[in-house]
Design a protein around this motif. Sequence first.
Motif, short mmCIF file in Angstrom:
data_model
loop_
_atom_site.label_atom_id
_atom_site.label_comp_id
_atom_site.label_asym_id
_atom_site.label_seq_id
_atom_site.Cartn_x
_atom_site.Cartn_y
_atom_site.Cartn_z
N VAL A 170 0.63 -1.38 0.55
CA VAL A 170 0.23 0.31 0.51
C VAL A 170 0.77 1.14 0.04
O VAL A 170 0.54 2.62 -0.53
CB VAL A 170 -0.67 0.24 1.10
CG1 VAL A 170 -1.75 1.61 1.53
CG2 VAL A 170 -2.39 -1.60 0.79
N ASN A 171 2.06 1.04 0.35
CA ASN A 171 2.53 2.47 0.28
C ASN A 171 3.50 2.92 -1.13
O ASN A 171 3.06 4.09 -1.07
CB ASN A 171 4.36 1.73 1.06
CG ASN A 171 4.36 1.41 2.26
OD1 ASN A 171 3.83 0.64 2.82
ND2 ASN A 171 4.59 2.57 3.45
N GLU A 172 3.18 1.98 -2.24
CA GLU A 172 3.54 2.12 -3.45
C GLU A 172 2.63 2.58 -4.38
O GLU A 172 2.48 2.78 -5.01
CB GLU A 172 4.64 1.03 -4.11
CG GLU A 172 5.46 0.70 -2.54
CD GLU A 172 6.91 1.88 -2.84
OE1 GLU A 172 6.85 2.59 -4.17
OE2 GLU A 172 7.81 1.45 -2.31
N LEU A 173 1.68 2.54 -3.39
CA LEU A 173 -0.06 2.42 -4.44
C LEU A 173 -0.17 4.57 -4.72
O LEU A 173 -0.11 4.98 -3.73
CB LEU A 173 -1.63 2.32 -3.92
CG LEU A 173 -1.43 0.77 -3.91
CD1 LEU A 173 -2.94 0.85 -3.31
CD2 LEU A 173 -1.39 -0.07 -5.14
N SER A 174 0.08 4.66 -5.51
CA SER A 174 -0.06 6.09 -5.64
C SER A 174 -1.92 6.50 -5.27
O SER A 174 -1.63 7.90 -4.76
CB SER A 174 0.02 6.49 -7.83
OG SER A 174 -0.41 6.17 -7.87
N GLU A 180 -7.18 2.17 5.78
CA GLU A 180 -8.90 2.54 5.35
C GLU A 180 -9.48 2.38 3.93
O GLU A 180 -10.24 1.93 3.69
CB GLU A 180 -8.99 3.76 6.52
CG GLU A 180 -9.61 3.46 8.08
CD GLU A 180 -7.78 3.15 8.28
OE1 GLU A 180 -6.59 4.07 7.66
OE2 GLU A 180 -7.70 3.11 9.79
N GLU A 181 -9.20 3.44 3.12
CA GLU A 181 -8.72 3.34 2.20
C GLU A 181 -9.07 3.23 1.01
O GLU A 181 -10.00 2.25 0.53
CB GLU A 181 -8.55 4.46 1.60
CG GLU A 181 -8.22 6.26 2.11
CD GLU A 181 -7.21 7.10 1.49
OE1 GLU A 181 -7.05 7.03 -0.19
OE2 GLU A 181 -6.74 8.56 1.81
N VAL A 182 -7.81 1.16 0.98
CA VAL A 182 -8.20 0.72 0.06
C VAL A 182 -9.19 -0.65 0.83
O VAL A 182 -9.62 -1.00 -0.08
CB VAL A 182 -6.77 -0.01 0.22
CG1 VAL A 182 -6.87 -1.80 0.74
CG2 VAL A 182 -5.66 0.73 0.20
N SER A 184 -11.85 0.58 1.97
CA SER A 184 -13.39 0.90 1.75
C SER A 184 -13.88 0.91 0.21
O SER A 184 -14.81 1.07 -0.67
CB SER A 184 -13.26 2.89 1.96
OG SER A 184 -13.07 2.90 3.32
N ALA A 185 -12.88 0.87 -0.69
CA ALA A 185 -12.47 0.29 -1.73
C ALA A 185 -13.04 -0.63 -2.18
O ALA A 185 -13.70 -0.56 -3.08
CB ALA A 185 -10.95 1.12 -2.61
N LEU A 186 -12.73 -1.48 -1.73
CA LEU A 186 -12.24 -3.13 -1.11
C LEU A 186 -14.18 -3.38 -1.38
O LEU A 186 -14.89 -3.93 -1.93
CB LEU A 186 -11.93 -4.15 -0.62
CG LEU A 186 -9.74 -3.75 -1.31
CD1 LEU A 186 -9.76 -4.64 -0.60
CD2 LEU A 186 -9.57 -4.69 -2.43
N LYS A 187 -14.63 -2.76 -0.08
CA LYS A 187 -16.57 -3.48 0.27
C LYS A 187 -16.70 -2.74 -0.79
O LYS A 187 -17.94 -3.15 -0.98
CB LYS A 187 -15.69 -2.42 1.39
CG LYS A 187 -14.54 -3.72 2.95
CD LYS A 187 -15.23 -3.26 3.98
CE LYS A 187 -15.05 -2.14 4.72
NZ LYS A 187 -15.61 -1.33 5.39
N ASN A 188 -16.55 -1.15 -1.34
CA ASN A 188 -17.93 -0.85 -1.65
C ASN A 188 -17.85 -1.89 -3.48
O ASN A 188 -18.53 -1.64 -4.13
CB ASN A 188 -16.88 0.78 -2.28
CG ASN A 188 -17.25 1.68 -1.18
OD1 ASN A 188 -18.29 1.11 -0.47
ND2 ASN A 188 -16.77 2.58 -1.46
N ALA A 189 -16.43 -1.68 -3.34
CA ALA A 189 -16.58 -3.54 -4.77
C ALA A 189 -17.70 -4.66 -4.61
O ALA A 189 -17.45 -5.26 -5.83
CB ALA A 189 -15.33 -3.47 -5.36
#
Length: 266
Positions: A170-174, A180-182, A184-189
């Motif tokens: 996750v450190n390298e994701l732009s 938490e953001e990751v 949320s994106a996974l749960k929303n999908a």
Amino acid sequence: MHSSLNELFDALWQDYLVLTPSALEIHRLLGEGEAILNDHVAFRTFNHPKVGLDKLAAHFLVLGYEQKGEYHFEAKKLYARHFEHKTDPLAPKVFISELLLEQCSPELQAIVVGMLEQVDERLTGQSNFLYSGTPWQVSYQDYQALLEESEYAAWLAAYGFRANHFTVSVNELSGFDSLEEVNSALKNAGYRLNTSGGEIKGSPEVLLEQSSTMADTAIVEFSDGKAELPSCFYEFALRYAKPDGSLYTGFVAASADKIFESTNVR
Ligand code: OOG
Ligand code: NI
């Protein structure tokens, strides 16, 4: 043994995607078209001389890895070590665990010995060993007996030698700054996260935060029929800096203990 690290990780990734189609979708969701760096890849085995942790690790040692931390999981009867590349900081870390058979019941040991008797001594030296799957036949009845005692043993009997999960750094994701953001994106999908010990395992204090999906499912062929079972999962790791400014590179046993449960049947 593989001659190049990229070749080995590519082969592991391709094998993993067959059992974990959601990983490719999530890869696209989080990467937003950019490359994703793997924090680590994990493997499981039995502590039997034929296929023990060292036999798996040998494939990484020849490619420039060295042993780092060790971890004990008393309740799950597991032991693990992690490995890091000596010179390439971008090479994924490797986490290998093994089930301590002598601590398991005679019934479990008998089933596992029956599986391992079918394994050719030369298997672990072959270049494709780390993604060779199950070199044994096992019945669904024996799978269920293993499951009663150890989710880990049952998963290993069904899936064998392959990457159990890949882990997004996750450190390298732009596009994402926090776990938490990751999540949320996974749960929303629509992806289901492993909530054992909370959605986020670890904290800035222990220098590592981790989350993971619950494993995809796949059809496994047993000697006496087929069953649909949890296969492999995808993990997300955010590392924090040590006092010297460099990122922590180890694992956290209390968090790992819960990550193992991403392949639980229930
Ligand atoms: C390994 C679980 C531990 C981590 O990053 O702490 C782990 C497994 O499920 O085989 O991956
Ligand atoms: Ni992991």
